[in-house]
Design an enzyme around this catalytic site. Structure first.
Site, PDB file in Angstrom:
ATOM      1  N   SER A  84       2.305  50.974  15.668  1.00 42.39           N
ATOM      2  CA  SER A  84       1.233  50.278  16.361  1.00 42.39           C
ATOM      3  C   SER A  84      -0.028  50.180  15.477  1.00 42.39           C
ATOM      4  CB  SER A  84       0.958  50.974  17.699  1.00 42.39           C
ATOM      5  OG  SER A  84       0.176  50.166  18.535  1.00 42.39           O
ATOM      6  N   ASP A 212       9.008  44.847  23.123  1.00 33.68           N
ATOM      7  CA  ASP A 212       7.614  45.292  23.091  1.00 33.68           C
ATOM      8  C   ASP A 212       6.736  44.291  23.840  1.00 33.68           C
ATOM      9  OD1 ASP A 212       5.059  46.202  22.493  1.00 33.68           O
ATOM     10  OD2 ASP A 212       5.503  46.574  20.388  1.00 33.68           O
ATOM     11  N   HIS A 240       7.547  49.207  23.291  1.00 29.03           N
ATOM     12  CA  HIS A 240       6.526  49.502  22.282  1.00 29.03           C
ATOM     13  C   HIS A 240       6.678  50.919  21.725  1.00 29.03           C
ATOM     14  CE1 HIS A 240       2.780  49.040  20.134  1.00 29.03           C
ATOM     15  NE2 HIS A 240       2.264  50.102  20.718  1.00 29.03           N
TER      16      HIS A 240
END
Length: 262
Positions: A84, A212, A240
């Site tokens: 991320s 995601d 995610h």
């Protein structure tokens, strides 16, 4: 039969998370005989830095930079794994220590290029994203002439947009452990891009996560076309938080990458 050489992994978490989010993958990589360091970035996990002390991307990334700095020049290169928003600190680390990194693995991660400011890929998604923030808290801190942004992920947002395929126990764990983090903006990271000689010279692998909702697959693939990588891999049914929803598949890909690049 020759014993497999031990590889070294350094794992970098995303926004509001901490080293704790890698607990499943860390155990699996260590069981395979490798050395694993999961880093708490500043003001994350059990790192005691206060948000107000983070004025630059280097401040936020300091624990990661300290880990790489501590490695002797004669040590084997590490596989740097970023999730991320952790892709931006990982790129900074590669820019400063390119010779200590065998490859950076971006796991559904923001991946900056070497033409635009570090925050460019975050700003571009923010300007186009339709994702409902729900109960995520956003705010500002710092000086009036140089405001910095912060975020705190909310449990409803996490359940809907990040952990929707992950075990509920991991979602509950995360709601107990998330902390306020700086959001990487031009004010935090500056507008100077990472260099071709540093970050641009390091092998890069991108792991696309097909389910995601926070960084959608089409945006992940746009980042790959924007700054082509050595290799693209995919986990079709990962949300995610691939380290929770598909830890075995993620670990398997990381071991493949280590075999190829380290």
């Amino acid at each position: 039969m020759e014993k497999e050489k031990q590889k070294q992994f350094v794992l970098v978490h995303g926004l509001c998370n901490g080293a704790w989010c890698w607990y499943k993958v860390k155990v699996m990589l260590e069981a395979a005989g490798h050395c694993v360091t999961a880093v708490d970035l500043a003001a994350s996990g059990i790192n005691m830095t206060r948000l107000e002390e983070i004025q630059t991307l280097k401040d936020y990334s300091k624990p990661l930079l300290d880990v790489l700095s501590s490695l002797g020049s004669d040590e084997d290169k590490v596989i740097l794994v970023a999730h991320s928003m952790g892709g931006i600190p990982a790129a900074l680390a590669a820019d400063i220590f390119p010779r200590k990194i065998a490859a950076i693995v971006f796991v559904t991660s923001f991946m900056p290029d070497t033409r635009n400011p570090p925050a460019y890929v975050i700003d571009k998604l923010r300007s186009t994203s339709q994702t409902d923030r729900l109960d995520t808290v956003l705010g500002v801190y710092g000086r009036p002439d140089r405001l910095l942004r912060f975020a705190l992920a909310g449990p409803k947002s996490m359940a809907k947009n990040a952990y929707q395929l992950s075990p509920v126990e991991d979602l509950v764990l995360a709601t107990m452990l998330v902390r306020v983090n700086p959001v990487i903006t031009d004010n935090l990271a500056g507008t100077r891009s990472f260099s071709e000689e540093g970050y641009g010279s390091v092998n890069r692998v991108y792991i696309v996560c097909g389910e995601d909702r926070r960084i959608p697959e089409d945006y992940q693939r746009w980042m790959i076309s924007n700054f082509p990588v050595n290799e693209v891999m995919a986990i079709k049914d990962a949300d995610h938080m691939a380290m929770f929803s598909k830890p075995q598949e993620l670990c398997g890909l990381l071991l493949e990458i280590a075999d190829r690049y380290a």
